[in-house]
Write a protein that holds these residues in place. Structure first.
Motif, PDB file in Angstrom:
ATOM      1  N   VAL A  40       0.844  -1.200   0.000  1.00 44.85           N
ATOM      2  CA  VAL A  40       0.000   0.000   0.000  1.00 44.85           C
ATOM      3  C   VAL A  40       0.878   1.249   0.000  1.00 44.85           C
ATOM      4  O   VAL A  40       0.661   2.173  -0.787  1.00 44.85           O
ATOM      5  N   TRP A  41       1.887   1.259   0.857  1.00 39.56           N
ATOM      6  CA  TRP A  41       2.790   2.411   0.933  1.00 39.56           C
ATOM      7  C   TRP A  41       3.467   2.667  -0.411  1.00 39.56           C
ATOM      8  O   TRP A  41       3.539   3.795  -0.870  1.00 39.56           O
ATOM      9  N   LEU A  42       3.963   1.618  -1.043  1.00 38.10           N
ATOM     10  CA  LEU A  42       4.635   1.793  -2.331  1.00 38.10           C
ATOM     11  C   LEU A  42       3.669   2.285  -3.412  1.00 38.10           C
ATOM     12  O   LEU A  42       4.054   3.067  -4.274  1.00 38.10           O
ATOM     13  N   ALA A  43       2.415   1.872  -3.340  1.00 36.97           N
ATOM     14  CA  ALA A  43       1.407   2.378  -4.278  1.00 36.97           C
ATOM     15  C   ALA A  43       1.165   3.870  -4.056  1.00 36.97           C
ATOM     16  O   ALA A  43       1.037   4.642  -5.008  1.00 36.97           O
ATOM     17  N   VAL A  44       1.122   4.277  -2.793  1.00 37.81           N
ATOM     18  CA  VAL A  44       0.989   5.704  -2.473  1.00 37.81           C
ATOM     19  C   VAL A  44       2.202   6.466  -3.007  1.00 37.81           C
ATOM     20  O   VAL A  44       2.067   7.528  -3.633  1.00 37.81           O
ATOM     21  N   CYS A  45       3.383   5.926  -2.778  1.00 40.37           N
ATOM     22  CA  CYS A  45       4.617   6.572  -3.245  1.00 40.37           C
ATOM     23  C   CYS A  45       4.603   6.768  -4.755  1.00 40.37           C
ATOM     24  O   CYS A  45       5.014   7.825  -5.259  1.00 40.37           O
ATOM     25  N   ASP A  46       4.145   5.760  -5.477  1.00 39.98           N
ATOM     26  CA  ASP A  46       4.094   5.857  -6.938  1.00 39.98           C
ATOM     27  C   ASP A  46       3.179   6.995  -7.388  1.00 39.98           C
ATOM     28  O   ASP A  46       3.541   7.796  -8.242  1.00 39.98           O
ATOM     29  N   VAL A  47       2.009   7.072  -6.804  1.00 38.16           N
ATOM     30  CA  VAL A  47       1.028   8.091  -7.205  1.00 38.16           C
ATOM     31  C   VAL A  47       1.470   9.492  -6.778  1.00 38.16           C
ATOM     32  O   VAL A  47       1.278  10.455  -7.516  1.00 38.16           O
ATOM     33  N   GLN A  48       2.082   9.583  -5.615  1.00 31.33           N
ATOM     34  CA  GLN A  48       2.472  10.886  -5.069  1.00 31.33           C
ATOM     35  C   GLN A  48       3.907  11.280  -5.438  1.00 31.33           C
ATOM     36  O   GLN A  48       4.402  12.307  -4.969  1.00 31.33           O
ATOM     37  N   ASP A  49       4.562  10.484  -6.261  1.00 27.64           N
ATOM     38  CA  ASP A  49       5.935  10.781  -6.698  1.00 27.64           C
ATOM     39  C   ASP A  49       6.909  10.975  -5.542  1.00 27.64           C
ATOM     40  O   ASP A  49       7.746  11.889  -5.558  1.00 27.64           O
ATOM     41  N   VAL A  50       6.807  10.105  -4.533  1.00 27.15           N
ATOM     42  CA  VAL A  50       7.768  10.139  -3.429  1.00 27.15           C
ATOM     43  C   VAL A  50       9.095   9.596  -3.960  1.00 27.15           C
ATOM     44  O   VAL A  50       9.130   8.507  -4.529  1.00 27.15           O
ATOM     45  N   PRO A  51      10.190  10.339  -3.808  1.00 29.32           N
ATOM     46  CA  PRO A  51      11.480   9.875  -4.310  1.00 29.32           C
ATOM     47  C   PRO A  51      11.918   8.558  -3.662  1.00 29.32           C
ATOM     48  O   PRO A  51      11.591   8.299  -2.505  1.00 29.32           O
ATOM     49  N   GLU A  52      12.649   7.769  -4.410  1.00 32.89           N
ATOM     50  CA  GLU A  52      13.125   6.466  -3.930  1.00 32.89           C
ATOM     51  C   GLU A  52      13.812   6.580  -2.570  1.00 32.89           C
ATOM     52  O   GLU A  52      13.613   5.732  -1.706  1.00 32.89           O
ATOM     53  N   GLU A  53      14.616   7.621  -2.381  1.00 29.29           N
ATOM     54  CA  GLU A  53      15.385   7.738  -1.139  1.00 29.29           C
ATOM     55  C   GLU A  53      14.522   7.999   0.086  1.00 29.29           C
ATOM     56  O   GLU A  53      14.992   7.885   1.215  1.00 29.29           O
ATOM     57  N   ARG A  54      13.252   8.327  -0.109  1.00 29.15           N
ATOM     58  CA  ARG A  54      12.361   8.549   1.037  1.00 29.15           C
ATOM     59  C   ARG A  54      11.323   7.444   1.205  1.00 29.15           C
ATOM     60  O   ARG A  54      10.508   7.497   2.121  1.00 29.15           O
ATOM     61  N   ARG A  55      11.360   6.440   0.386  1.00 31.49           N
ATOM     62  CA  ARG A  55      10.328   5.392   0.462  1.00 31.49           C
ATOM     63  C   ARG A  55      10.517   4.428   1.624  1.00 31.49           C
ATOM     64  O   ARG A  55       9.592   3.719   1.993  1.00 31.49           O
ATOM     65  N   LEU A  56      11.684   4.395   2.207  1.00 30.20           N
ATOM     66  CA  LEU A  56      11.915   3.539   3.366  1.00 30.20           C
ATOM     67  C   LEU A  56      11.635   4.264   4.669  1.00 30.20           C
ATOM     68  O   LEU A  56      11.753   3.694   5.742  1.00 30.20           O
ATOM     69  N   GLY A  57      11.277   5.523   4.596  1.00 32.84           N
ATOM     70  CA  GLY A  57      11.040   6.312   5.798  1.00 32.84           C
ATOM     71  C   GLY A  57      12.311   7.011   6.232  1.00 32.84           C
ATOM     72  O   GLY A  57      13.384   6.812   5.672  1.00 32.84           O
ATOM     73  N   ARG A  58      12.192   7.821   7.242  1.00 30.57           N
ATOM     74  CA  ARG A  58      13.365   8.558   7.699  1.00 30.57           C
ATOM     75  C   ARG A  58      14.191   7.688   8.631  1.00 30.57           C
ATOM     76  O   ARG A  58      13.670   6.804   9.306  1.00 30.57           O
ATOM     77  N   ASP A  59      15.485   7.945   8.647  1.00 29.49           N
ATOM     78  CA  ASP A  59      16.370   7.212   9.550  1.00 29.49           C
ATOM     79  C   ASP A  59      16.081   7.623  10.979  1.00 29.49           C
ATOM     80  O   ASP A  59      15.895   8.796  11.282  1.00 29.49           O
ATOM     81  N   ILE A  60      16.050   6.642  11.843  1.00 30.53           N
ATOM     82  CA  ILE A  60      15.838   6.892  13.264  1.00 30.53           C
ATOM     83  C   ILE A  60      17.169   6.675  13.958  1.00 30.53           C
ATOM     84  O   ILE A  60      17.782   5.615  13.839  1.00 30.53           O
ATOM     85  N   LYS A  61      17.623   7.674  14.658  1.00 27.40           N
ATOM     86  CA  LYS A  61      18.900   7.585  15.364  1.00 27.40           C
ATOM     87  C   LYS A  61      18.741   6.694  16.595  1.00 27.40           C
ATOM     88  O   LYS A  61      17.753   6.797  17.313  1.00 27.40           O
ATOM     89  N   ILE A  62      19.724   5.828  16.816  1.00 26.07           N
ATOM     90  CA  ILE A  62      19.714   5.038  18.040  1.00 26.07           C
ATOM     91  C   ILE A  62      20.512   5.795  19.093  1.00 26.07           C
ATOM     92  O   ILE A  62      21.153   6.805  18.809  1.00 26.07           O
ATOM     93  N   LYS A  63      20.487   5.321  20.326  1.00 26.86           N
ATOM     94  CA  LYS A  63      21.018   6.100  21.454  1.00 26.86           C
ATOM     95  C   LYS A  63      22.450   6.571  21.275  1.00 26.86           C
ATOM     96  O   LYS A  63      22.803   7.643  21.706  1.00 26.86           O
ATOM     97  N   ASP A  64      23.300   5.790  20.609  1.00 25.20           N
ATOM     98  CA  ASP A  64      24.687   6.222  20.454  1.00 25.20           C
ATOM     99  C   ASP A  64      24.863   7.208  19.306  1.00 25.20           C
ATOM    100  O   ASP A  64      25.957   7.641  18.995  1.00 25.20           O
ATOM    101  N   GLY A  65      23.757   7.587  18.640  1.00 25.55           N
ATOM    102  CA  GLY A  65      23.791   8.578  17.591  1.00 25.55           C
ATOM    103  C   GLY A  65      24.025   8.033  16.194  1.00 25.55           C
ATOM    104  O   GLY A  65      23.985   8.762  15.225  1.00 25.55           O
ATOM    105  N   SER A  66      24.247   6.729  16.061  1.00 23.06           N
ATOM    106  CA  SER A  66      24.472   6.149  14.742  1.00 23.06           C
ATOM    107  C   SER A  66      23.151   5.763  14.098  1.00 23.06           C
ATOM    108  O   SER A  66      22.110   5.716  14.739  1.00 23.06           O
TER     109      SER A  66
END
Length: 69
Positions: A40-66
């Motif tokens: 479903v998410w990928l179908a939304v991305c296709d229609v809304q022209d979400v760039p490939e680099e944002r289709r996995l979601g944003r990076d979440i930092k873990i406690k050590d900052g990596s």
């Protein structure tokens, strides 16, 4: 969807945007019918022209900052 579009607009899209990639359903209808959320998410991305680099979601930092990946 909230991360990409904001919570308000994400709800509007989920309920009104018809997605050919999931059988001509809205995201809400597709999820209720048992379609995998990723599909479903990928179908939304296709229609809304979400760039490939944002289709996995944003990076979440873990406690050590990596990055978790």
């Amino acid at each position: 969807m909230d991360d990409e579009f904001g919570s308000g607009y994400a709800r509007v899209l989920a309920g009104s945007l018809v997605l050919a990639g999931v059988g001509g359903r809205t995201a809400d209808q597709a999820l209720a019918a048992g379609v995998e959320p990723r599909k479903v998410w990928l179908a939304v991305c296709d229609v809304q022209d979400v760039p490939e680099e944002r289709r996995l979601g944003r990076d979440i930092k873990i406690k050590d900052g990596s990055s978790p990946l």
